[in-house]
Design a protein around this motif. Structure first.
Motif, mmCIF file in Angstrom:
data_model
loop_
_atom_site.group_PDB
_atom_site.id
_atom_site.type_symbol
_atom_site.label_atom_id
_atom_site.label_comp_id
_atom_site.label_asym_id
_atom_site.label_seq_id
_atom_site.Cartn_x
_atom_site.Cartn_y
_atom_site.Cartn_z
ATOM 1 N N ASP A 43 0.862 -1.180 0.000
ATOM 2 C CA ASP A 43 0.000 0.000 0.000
ATOM 3 C C ASP A 43 0.895 1.225 0.000
ATOM 4 O OD1 ASP A 43 -1.605 2.219 0.794
ATOM 5 O OD2 ASP A 43 -3.082 0.859 1.666
ATOM 6 N N THR A 44 0.879 1.979 -1.075
ATOM 7 C CA THR A 44 1.793 3.105 -1.196
ATOM 8 C C THR A 44 1.337 4.318 -0.386
ATOM 9 O OG1 THR A 44 0.651 3.771 -3.236
ATOM 10 C CG2 THR A 44 2.611 2.386 -3.455
ATOM 11 N N THR A 45 0.172 4.237 0.228
ATOM 12 C CA THR A 45 -0.288 5.312 1.119
ATOM 13 C C THR A 45 0.211 5.096 2.541
ATOM 14 O OG1 THR A 45 -2.286 5.650 -0.212
ATOM 15 C CG2 THR A 45 -2.294 6.544 2.017
ATOM 16 N N THR A 46 0.095 3.853 3.021
ATOM 17 C CA THR A 46 0.485 3.542 4.398
ATOM 18 C C THR A 46 1.887 2.932 4.490
ATOM 19 O OG1 THR A 46 -0.432 1.304 4.319
ATOM 20 C CG2 THR A 46 -1.925 3.094 4.944
ATOM 21 N N GLY A 47 2.352 2.289 3.404
ATOM 22 C CA GLY A 47 3.629 1.578 3.444
ATOM 23 C C GLY A 47 3.520 0.131 3.870
ATOM 24 N N SER A 48 2.326 -0.301 4.245
ATOM 25 C CA SER A 48 2.161 -1.690 4.682
ATOM 26 C C SER A 48 2.184 -2.630 3.474
ATOM 27 C CB SER A 48 0.853 -1.862 5.452
ATOM 28 O OG SER A 48 -0.253 -1.584 4.618
#
Length: 199
Positions: A95-100
């Motif tokens: 997830d490029t928003t959270t980094g997860s």
């Protein structure tokens, strides 16, 4: 890592935690420009379960040829009960928003080969059976070594030696991004010609 053409970056480091096992920290930077400005995710922690980790790195590529990029994070485990070795994990569906990411279990790669010592030529390196007692530095790269549709993982480390230091390296192919398992080549050495390498 996302669908737009702007470059992204992943940075990683090992947290040598004094209250438990060492672990990785990473961030994903999105839509980076020529001035080095990126939109960064929050810092993410990732278990490594290594007591004393050093070296390591990160690489990004489409390991399973499905059109999306995976992240491979690795580090050296300076084991106090035997030979040093590599630890790594593969992250998918990031997830490029959270980094997860969806992370594979921790996998290990031996740096010592059980094959007899045999000179194989400058292009292939030398097979080794001696101990990997003190590994330092290290790096990782993804490349299509076999010429098929899927890239391989190349992992290296520096072996300090009483003579000239040398590199140890292995190549992993046919990696499963869910389990993290790969088919690994024997460990090989390549001469550096240097006496005090670090990295």
């Amino acid at each position: 890592l996302d669908a737009n053409p702007q470059p992204d970056v992943v940075i990683v480091g090992i947290d040598n935690w004094d209250q438990g096992n060492d672990y990785w920290r990473y961030r994903i930077g999105m839509n980076c420009n020529a001035q080095g400005q990126c939109t960064w995710t929050a810092v993410q922690g990732l278990e490594a379960d290594g007591a004393v980790m050093s070296g390591g790195g990160v690489a990004v590529g489409d390991l399973d040829n499905n059109g999306t990029q995976e992240i491979v994070i690795f580090g050296i485990d300076n084991w106090d009960q035997g030979d040093d070795y590599w630890r790594y994990r593969i992250g998918s569906n990031c997830d490029t928003t959270t980094g997860s990411c969806t992370w594979s279990p921790i996998q290990v790669v031996n740096a010592t080969s059980n094959l007899p010592t045999s000179l194989c030529g400058a292009s292939t390196g030398t097979l080794i059976s001696n101990n990997a007692s003190t590994l330092v530095g290290g790096s990782i790269a993804l490349a299509n070594v076999q010429g098929d549709a899927r890239p391989e993982i190349l992992v290296t480390a520096i072996e300090p030696f009483s003579g000239h230091d040398f590199w140890r390296h292995v190549i992993g192919s046919s990696c499963n991004v869910t389990t993290g398992s790969c088919t690994w080549s024997p460990a090989r050495i390549t001469s550096s010609g240097g006496q005090l390498l670090s990295g």
